[in-house]
Enzyme design. Structure first.
Site, short mmCIF file in Angstrom:
data_model
loop_
_atom_site.label_atom_id
_atom_site.label_comp_id
_atom_site.label_asym_id
_atom_site.label_seq_id
_atom_site.Cartn_x
_atom_site.Cartn_y
_atom_site.Cartn_z
N LEU A 50 -3.61 2.72 -14.05
CA LEU A 50 -4.81 3.76 -13.45
C LEU A 50 -4.40 5.00 -13.64
CD1 LEU A 50 -5.91 1.45 -10.37
CD2 LEU A 50 -7.52 1.94 -12.32
N GLY A 70 -7.81 -1.00 -7.11
CA GLY A 70 -6.43 -0.88 -7.60
C GLY A 70 -5.67 -0.06 -7.10
N HIS A 111 -6.20 2.89 7.66
CA HIS A 111 -4.80 3.82 7.79
C HIS A 111 -5.30 5.11 7.48
CE1 HIS A 111 -2.40 0.28 8.95
NE2 HIS A 111 -3.06 -0.17 7.78
N TYR A 134 0.66 6.38 2.51
CA TYR A 134 -0.62 5.49 1.86
C TYR A 134 -2.03 5.92 2.56
CZ TYR A 134 -3.37 1.25 2.09
OH TYR A 134 -4.23 -0.04 1.82
P1 NAI Z 1 -2.80 -5.87 -3.63
O1 NAI Z 1 -1.74 -5.29 -3.50
O2 NAI Z 1 -2.84 -7.36 -3.51
O3 NAI Z 1 -3.71 -5.53 -5.10
C1 NAI Z 1 -3.67 -4.21 -5.71
C2 NAI Z 1 -3.50 -4.23 -7.26
O4 NAI Z 1 -3.57 -3.06 -7.84
C3 NAI Z 1 -2.50 -5.06 -7.72
O5 NAI Z 1 -2.94 -6.17 -8.36
C4 NAI Z 1 -1.66 -3.86 -8.48
O6 NAI Z 1 -1.15 -4.56 -9.66
C5 NAI Z 1 -2.74 -2.87 -8.88
N1 NAI Z 1 -2.26 -1.75 -9.28
C6 NAI Z 1 -1.29 -1.06 -8.60
N2 NAI Z 1 -1.10 0.00 -8.99
C7 NAI Z 1 -1.76 0.16 -10.21
C8 NAI Z 1 -1.86 0.90 -11.42
N3 NAI Z 1 -1.33 2.15 -11.24
N4 NAI Z 1 -2.64 0.68 -12.38
C9 NAI Z 1 -3.45 -0.56 -12.44
N5 NAI Z 1 -3.29 -1.38 -11.38
C10 NAI Z 1 -2.67 -1.05 -10.30
O7 NAI Z 1 -3.93 -5.09 -2.52
P2 NAI Z 1 -5.28 -5.91 -2.03
O8 NAI Z 1 -4.96 -6.48 -0.75
O9 NAI Z 1 -6.02 -6.64 -3.02
O10 NAI Z 1 -6.10 -4.59 -1.58
C11 NAI Z 1 -6.97 -4.23 -2.61
C12 NAI Z 1 -7.33 -2.83 -2.22
O11 NAI Z 1 -8.03 -2.46 -0.90
C13 NAI Z 1 -6.11 -1.71 -2.19
O12 NAI Z 1 -6.70 -0.32 -2.52
C14 NAI Z 1 -5.84 -1.73 -0.64
O13 NAI Z 1 -5.27 -0.37 -0.30
C15 NAI Z 1 -7.23 -1.79 -0.04
N6 NAI Z 1 -7.15 -2.31 1.29
C16 NAI Z 1 -7.09 -3.66 1.31
C17 NAI Z 1 -6.79 -4.35 2.90
C18 NAI Z 1 -6.59 -5.63 2.99
O14 NAI Z 1 -6.69 -6.06 4.09
N7 NAI Z 1 -6.61 -6.35 1.90
C19 NAI Z 1 -6.94 -3.21 3.96
C20 NAI Z 1 -7.32 -1.70 3.61
C21 NAI Z 1 -7.46 -1.42 2.41
C1 15L Z 2 -4.02 -1.94 4.87
O1 15L Z 2 -4.52 -0.87 4.25
C2 15L Z 2 -3.43 -2.88 3.69
O2 15L Z 2 -3.81 -2.82 2.17
C3 15L Z 2 -3.21 -4.53 3.99
O3 15L Z 2 -2.09 -4.86 3.38
C4 15L Z 2 -3.05 -4.34 5.50
O4 15L Z 2 -1.69 -3.77 5.93
C5 15L Z 2 -4.16 -3.69 6.41
O5 15L Z 2 -4.35 -2.39 5.73
C6 15L Z 2 -4.03 -3.56 7.76
O6 15L Z 2 -4.10 -2.63 8.41
O7 15L Z 2 -3.83 -4.76 8.34
#
Ligand code: NAI
Ligand code: 15L
Length: 265
Positions: A50, A70, A111, A134
């Site tokens: 990205l 991502g 966050h 973050y």
């Molecule tokens: P995750 O870490 O499982 O997935 C993120 C994906 O982004 C990974 O597959 C990684 O390879 C890809 N990635 C990272 N840097 C990259 C780059 N430079 N270019 C291309 N791909 C890249 O995270 P998850 O849990 O699926 O979260 C998805 C989104 O939602 C994130 O942006 C996260 O910050 C946000 N989020 C998620 C929460 C949750 O509870 N799962 C809570 C708050 C926010």
């Molecule tokens: C986030 O932003 C993270 O992506 C997730 O892994 C959790 O830590 C979540 O917040 C949380 O606050 O539980």
């Protein structure tokens, strides 16, 4: 929609949407820096960083909407966050502008407001209060969204996701939990809406304990159906009650607010 783009498609939420949004658009273009496996008949895979503006601009060509997941999804080094979250999110908004301004769902995070105390309920007017580098990167993404709408009319919804996992994992998540099914329903509301302008919504299910008020975003018509309450007994039995003045309990962001600077030795 003809074609939707999902970034971060190899991650937890990306895999969920890859499966659950199948058939919603005629074509699902999916992106990650990591391997995404074989493309199904209705999928297009773009494996790229990205942080690479040329690659992202090419990837956004021809899409009708972007679900931007991502990036670095937890605290990390500044260099990691700089490339994946700051540069990466800038590249998504800029690529959308270059291609006529396709609507974006930006995966922000609780966050971005993690240093508010829990006795204070937040709504659409509450100030950002990041609890980590973050969290700061998510504030930057929300500000990019504001700027790209005000100047270039790129529509977006920043979703301050709480904790989106199959089940809540600790006491804090009884308040912050977003069920995967509610998250999927929210994605549909965001892209089905006639107009979203530049909006923010808290991504949280219909939990009994809540710190976030979404009445400002009622126009999206999203009504979370699930509640963490069914997990309360199990969570409370497994996790002893913490001291009320522990910083991990005091603030919305939990441990992110408590821990020190990530890069300190
Ligand atoms: P995750 O870490 O499982 O997935 C993120 C994906 O982004 C990974 O597959 C990684 O390879 C890809 N990635 C990272 N840097 C990259 C780059 N430079 N270019 C291309 N791909 C890249 O995270 P998850 O849990 O699926 O979260 C998805 C989104 O939602 C994130 O942006 C996260 O910050 C946000 N989020 C998620 C929460 C949750 O509870 N799962 C809570 C708050 C926010
Ligand atoms: C986030 O932003 C993270 O992506 C997730 O892994 C959790 O830590 C979540 O917040 C949380 O606050 O539980």
């Amino acid at each position: 929609m003809e074609r939707i783009l999902i970034t971060g498609a190899a991650g937890g939420l990306g895999k969920l949407l890859r499966a659950e949004l199948k058939g919603w658009a005629k074509v699902m273009r999916i992106n990650d820096i990591a391997d995404l496996g074989e493309a199904a008949a209705d999928e297009e895979i773009v494996q790229c960083d990205l942080g690479d503006l040329d690659a992202v601009t090419a990837m956004v060509d021809g899409v009708d909407g972007i679900i931007h997941l991502g990036g670095k999804s937890i605290e990390g080094t500044f260099e990691e966050i700089l490339n994946s979250n700051l540069r990466g999110t800038y590249n998504i908004f800029e690529a959308s502008r270059r291609h006529g301004g396709k609507r974006i769902m930006f995966a922000s995070s609780n966050h971005a407001i993690g240093f508010h105390v829990r006795e204070q309920s937040l709504d659409g007017t509450s100030a950002q209060r990041p609890d980590s580098i973050y969290g700061l990167s998510k504030c930057y993404g929300e500000d990019l969204a504001r700027y790209y709408f005000d100047k270039f009319a790129v529509e977006s919804v920043s979703v301050r996701i709480g904790s989106c996992f199959p089940e809540p994992r600790d006491r804090r998540m009884l308040a912050t939990w977003l069920s995967p099914a509610d998250f999927v329903r929210l994605m549909k509301c965001i892209f089905d809406a006639d107009r979203v302008g530049v909006s923010m919504i808290y991504g949280v299910s219909n939990n009994r304990e809540t710190w976030w008020d979404n009445s400002h975003a009622a126009f999206l018509g999203w009504q979370p159906q699930d509640t963490s309450e069914i997990y309360r007994e199990k969570i409370e039995a497994a996790h002893p009650k913490p001291h009320w003045d522990d910083p991990a309990v005091r603030y919305h962001g939990g441990m992110y607010a408590k821990v020190g600077h990530f890069e300190d030795p």
